[in-house]
Write a protein that holds these residues in place. Structure first.
Motif, short mmCIF file in Angstrom:
data_model
loop_
_atom_site.label_atom_id
_atom_site.label_comp_id
_atom_site.label_asym_id
_atom_site.label_seq_id
_atom_site.Cartn_x
_atom_site.Cartn_y
_atom_site.Cartn_z
N GLN A 4 0.85 -1.18 0.00
CA GLN A 4 0.00 0.00 0.00
C GLN A 4 0.88 1.23 0.00
O GLN A 4 1.72 1.40 0.90
CB GLN A 4 -0.94 0.01 1.20
N SER A 6 1.36 5.40 0.11
CA SER A 6 0.71 6.58 0.68
C SER A 6 1.68 7.75 0.67
O SER A 6 2.88 7.58 0.41
CB SER A 6 0.26 6.28 2.12
N GLY A 8 1.11 10.78 -1.08
CA GLY A 8 0.98 11.70 -2.19
C GLY A 8 0.20 12.95 -1.79
O GLY A 8 -0.34 13.04 -0.69
N LEU A 19 6.93 9.54 -0.08
CA LEU A 19 5.97 8.46 -0.25
C LEU A 19 6.42 7.26 0.57
O LEU A 19 7.62 6.99 0.69
CB LEU A 19 5.86 8.06 -1.72
N CYS A 21 5.63 3.03 1.34
CA CYS A 21 5.05 1.79 0.84
C CYS A 21 5.07 0.78 1.97
O CYS A 21 6.14 0.39 2.44
CB CYS A 21 5.84 1.27 -0.35
N TYR A 93 3.41 4.42 -7.92
CA TYR A 93 3.14 3.07 -7.46
C TYR A 93 4.40 2.47 -6.85
O TYR A 93 5.51 2.68 -7.35
CB TYR A 93 2.71 2.17 -8.62
N THR A 116 -0.68 6.36 -5.61
CA THR A 116 -0.94 7.57 -4.85
C THR A 116 -0.61 8.75 -5.74
O THR A 116 0.43 8.79 -6.40
CB THR A 116 -0.13 7.60 -3.53
N GLN A 117 -1.53 9.72 -5.79
CA GLN A 117 -1.39 10.84 -6.72
C GLN A 117 -0.42 11.88 -6.17
O GLN A 117 -0.53 12.30 -5.01
CB GLN A 117 -2.76 11.49 -6.96
#
Length: 122
Positions: A4, A6, A8, A19, A21, A93, A116-117
């Motif tokens: 997962q 996160s 962004g 970021l 992961c 990603y 995540t954008q």
């Protein structure tokens, strides 16, 4: 391996983001972790990667600005992004591959987190 990503968000050009992961699965040892990014209508591009032993690989476009790291005890990987540019805007990603295969090739990764954008405004 269950990943997962996160961290962004929206940042101005020149700013930074980190970021993360997270791997909620049992396995992490022996896996290479990679970061990729994708913009609409384009293929997923390699950003950076780190092997289990800590060998680092980067795309030329991010060298000197981005840093990949991992914490094997926490089963996490990170992408520190500094000096961000509008062209860094993408969905990012994280991915994992067993051992060390072709680190720059998205097809060689078996596991993927949701994206995540990251949006960098000018």
């Amino acid at each position: 391996v269950q990943l997962q990503a996160s961290g962004g968000g929206l940042v101005q050009a020149g700013g930074s983001l980190r970021l993360s992961c997270t791997n909620s699965g049992r396995a992490f040892g022996g896996y290479t972790m990679g970061w990729f990014r994708q913009t609409p209508g384009k293929e997923r591009d390699f950003v950076g990667g780190i092997t289990w032993r800590g060998n680092l690989y980067y795309a030329d476009s991010v060298k000197g600005r981005f840093t990949v790291s991992r914490d094997n005890a926490k089963k996490m990987a990170y992408l520190q992004m500094n000096s961000l540019k509008p062209e860094d805007t993408a969905v990012y990603y994280c991915a994992a591959q067993r051992g060390v295969q072709n680190i720059r090739n998205a097809n060689d990764y078996e596991y993927w987190g949701q994206g995540t954008q990251v949006t960098v405004s000018s």
